[in-house]
Design a protein around this motif. Structure first.
Motif, short mmCIF file in Angstrom:
data_model
loop_
_atom_site.label_atom_id
_atom_site.label_comp_id
_atom_site.label_asym_id
_atom_site.label_seq_id
_atom_site.Cartn_x
_atom_site.Cartn_y
_atom_site.Cartn_z
N TYR A 78 -9.01 -9.53 0.33
CA TYR A 78 -10.08 -8.84 1.04
C TYR A 78 -9.72 -8.74 2.52
N GLN B 10 -5.66 2.49 4.43
CA GLN B 10 -6.90 2.38 3.66
C GLN B 10 -8.09 2.41 4.62
N LYS C 254 0.81 -1.22 0.00
CA LYS C 254 0.00 0.00 0.00
C LYS C 254 0.85 1.27 0.00
N THR D 235 -6.98 -2.45 -1.77
CA THR D 235 -6.39 -1.78 -2.93
C THR D 235 -4.89 -1.66 -2.73
N TRP D 236 -4.15 -1.67 -3.87
CA TRP D 236 -2.69 -1.70 -3.82
C TRP D 236 -2.14 -0.60 -4.73
N SER D 237 -1.32 0.27 -4.15
CA SER D 237 -0.80 1.41 -4.90
C SER D 237 0.62 1.20 -5.40
N GLU E 140 -7.87 -12.10 -5.65
CA GLU E 140 -7.92 -10.79 -5.02
C GLU E 140 -7.77 -10.95 -3.51
N SER F 23 -5.43 -3.59 -11.54
CA SER F 23 -6.74 -3.29 -10.94
C SER F 23 -6.98 -4.14 -9.70
N ASN F 24 -5.94 -4.27 -8.86
CA ASN F 24 -6.03 -4.95 -7.55
C ASN F 24 -6.27 -6.45 -7.65
N ARG F 25 -6.03 -7.04 -8.83
CA ARG F 25 -6.19 -8.49 -8.95
C ARG F 25 -5.04 -9.07 -9.78
N LYS G 202 3.77 -1.54 -6.68
CA LYS G 202 4.26 -2.85 -7.10
C LYS G 202 5.75 -2.96 -6.75
#
Length: 659
Positions: free
Chosen positions: A553, A460, A455, A471-473, A551, A485-487, A475
């Motif tokens: 959660y 978050q 993150k 969500t991941w900002s 994904e 897109s988070n997957r 890499k």
């Protein structure tokens, strides 16, 4: 009077006289050779014409048949005897035996080779670079190489040799001491995943084996009645998780047993705090031999606890393989030292002394190929820089000094081509045919499938007590560009391992971390009333390489903040073993049946002038074959005899022979 006519065209002819002093018996005798004394022609006596030490010097002879007991031509004696016709030079001779149909090759008193229509034996065939259509007991062509099975004992003399193991369905190589797998089998990789769909009661203060009643996958049929039994040796990874609930209990623990003994464990330790619900995870990497068993067990210190029927799993997969497989490598080879082994009606066999491999040299009686491409092909009887032959037959191992380039092919993998190798441009991996499907020798070396995201230090905000997509900002890496897109959506099929770490910064109730595959929860970790601990989830999942995605959660009971530190909250995954084919593996071949494939401006191309008959193992080329040479090839010792090349200066074909 007779006229002696010279054979020169457009020239005067001289006359010579024949003495007729005895008209009854003139000196012209039937069936005699005549000669001149410088003035007359004489035919009076055969003994006077030819003697043992005499010599007849003739510029040219034209005859239908010439019969002689002894004949010497340019110092080479050609003799005849009852067994065959002989050509002799020094201690070397070649004998053509009319009764057997063979030409035998002899030096001194030793016959070292022979030529014949049914079989040929030339002891040594060497090559720096060689391309063969067929080497019996394996296939080498411009598109695939087929390597056969063997129980040859691995030793320093056979370092670098390869074989196909039918036990493990993998390619193996000899490292000088033992057969070692080049990579796990991709189509029948030992792996499994099981779940429990009904609750299971746990015995108080006693470890209880968890009975998994549902299998998600088990391609090698190693998992049964809650126990994984290995048939292929190697290093394995195992994961187990379970949600335990029931009446108040403390000190819950979960174990992975190997052969009935605790190998790895996870739990709340010696904490005396009583709980009613907890989720336990254990991950274990073990060295496994064939026959070893692995199981998952759980422990609580009070009665009334149970394994809940959701959010539980037991999985494992081979990471790296040991050579041989079950029972492999213990068979006794046939023949003598250096004899190449082959399958004869299910048993090992060898052609003693005829088909051998030692010190980097393969010796075979016959090598069969429609065309052979090589800068240097060496043999006992000849060497060629450019070699075009219709049939070169051999059986066994092939030793190549240099590199071998393997091409791509859309051929269907079947039993008849087990052990063949191709290069897959879609997955950037080498693949082999295991008899039913193309399988990767290992993950791509240029694009290993792996990712890690976090993150980036930003918290978050999530709804309280609600499963929410993380969500991941940032890499850390994404080697195959499969995370978006988070997957994570891999483009290469296989078994993947995923890890998820989540920190709930302000949880007042449960904090849970979940993995979803294709929108469905498949693995989880959660605990109550904990705002400091990091929830960790580990799972091995089977991905199809096209539509499957994963994904992450989170569930924050009583709070709204997820810790953004990369050391606390992160999501990662990597491929364990890939399956053959990958994206684009269904490309149709060009041309017609049996036509070889080649790159034609980025697409598959084919020609009726280049075909391969797999049943006859015959490569047919309509056209020319070009050979080359650098001019630096050596011809200085017995080891070089038989080499051949095209001289780059003179353009002539040359052979390295004994003088």
């Amino acid at each position: 009077m007779a006229m002696a006519i010279q054979t020169h065209a457009q020239d005067w002819s001289d006359f010579a006289t024949v003495s007729m002093t005895n008209p009854t018996t003139p000196k012209l005798t039937a069936n005699r050779l005549c000669y001149t004394d410088g003035r007359d022609l004489l035919c009076d006596s055969a003994a006077g014409l030819l003697v043992t030490s005499g010599t007849i010097a003739i510029t040219g002879i034209s005859a239908t048949n010439i019969s002689t007991t002894n004949l010497t031509v340019n110092g080479v004696a050609i003799t005849g005897n009852a067994s065959g016709d002989r050509i002799t030079s020094g201690t070397a001779s070649a004998i053509a035996n009319g009764s057997s149909g063979y030409i035998s090759l002899t030096t001194g008193a030793t016959t070292w080779g022979y030529l014949g229509s049914s079989a040929t034996f030339l002891p040594t065939l060497n090559g720096t670079t060689s391309s063969f259509t067929t080497v019996k007991a394996g296939t080498i062509s411009t598109s695939v190489i087929q390597v056969g099975t063997s129980t040859l004992t691995c030793a320093s003399a056979t370092s670098g040799t390869m074989r196909y193991s039918t036990t493990s369905s993998t390619m193996e190589y000899c490292n000088g001491t033992a057969w070692t797998s080049m990579g796990p089998s991709s189509t029948i990789v030992p792996s499994f995943r099981a779940r429990r769909t009904t609750t299971q009661a746990l015995t108080a203060s006693t470890a209880t084996k968890i009975a998994w009643d549902t299998e998600d996958f088990d391609p090698n049929n190693n998992f049964s009645t809650g126990t994984f039994t290995a048939t292929i040796p190697g290093t394995y990874i195992f994961t187990a998780s379970a949600l335990l609930n029931g009446t108040s209990y403390s000190n819950p623990e979960m174990y992975i047993y190997k052969n009935g003994l605790n190998a790895c464990s996870s739990g709340l330790g010696m904490s005396s705090a009583a709980v009613t619900v907890t989720n336990l995870n254990v991950v274990c990497v073990l060295n496994i031999t064939a026959g070893d068993t692995v199981e998952a067990w759980a422990y609580v210190n009070a009665s009334g606890a149970q394994v809940y029927n959701l959010y539980n799993q037991f999985s494992g997969s081979l990471l790296t393989m040991g050579g041989g497989g079950s029972g492999g490598g213990t068979a006794t080879p046939a023949g003598s030292t250096a004899d190449v082994q082959y399958n004869s009606a299910g048993a090992l066999a060898a052609d003693t002394g005829l088909f051998t491999y030692a010190s980097g040299v393969l010796k075979a009686p016959t090598v069969s190929a429609t065309n052979v491409y090589a800068s240097s092909v060496s043999g006992t009887t000849g060497s060629f820089s450019s070699l075009g032959v219709s049939n070169v037959a051999a059986s066994g191992n092939v030793s190549i000094s240099g590199v071998v380039k393997i091409g791509t092919t859309a051929a269907t993998c079947a039993t008849g081509i087990s052990g063949t190798i191709r290069y897959n441009t879609a997955s950037n991996t080498m693949e082999y045919c295991n008899g039913s499907a193309w399988a990767n020798l290992g993950p791509s070396a240029t694009t290993p499938i792996a990712f890690s995201v976090n993150k980036g230090g930003t918290n978050q905000t999530v709804p309280t007590a609600t499963d929410t997509l993380l969500t991941w900002s940032t890499k850390a890496f994404d080697t195959n560009n499969n995370f978006s897109s988070n997957r994570f959506t891999p483009t290469v099929p296989g078994k993947f391992i995923f890890t998820l770490d989540v920190g709930c910064a302000d949880a007042a109730g449960y904090c849970g971390a979940y993995l979803h595959k294709n929108g469905v929860k498949v693995a989880m970790s959660q605990s109550p009333n904990d705002s400091t601990a990091v929830k960790n989830v580990v799972a091995i999942l089977d991905m199809n390489g096209s539509s499957d995605y994963v994904e992450a959660y989170v569930y924050n009971g009583g709070g709204t903040t997820i810790n953004g530190s990369s050391a606390t909250t992160s999501f990662a995954g990597a491929i364990l073993s890939s399956q053959g084919g990958g994206s684009g593996g269904t490309t149709s071949p060009a041309g017609s049946d049996t036509q070889l494939q080649f790159n034609n401006s980025g697409s598959f191309g084919a020609s009726s002038n280049l075909t391969f008959d797999s049943s006859a193992r015959n490569l047919a080329v309509s056209g020319s074959v070009q050979y080359g040479g650098t001019g630096s090839e050596t011809c200085s010792s017995a080891a070089d005899y038989g080499k051949n090349r095209r001289n780059p200066t003179s353009g002539r074909m040359q052979v390295c022979l004994f003088r």
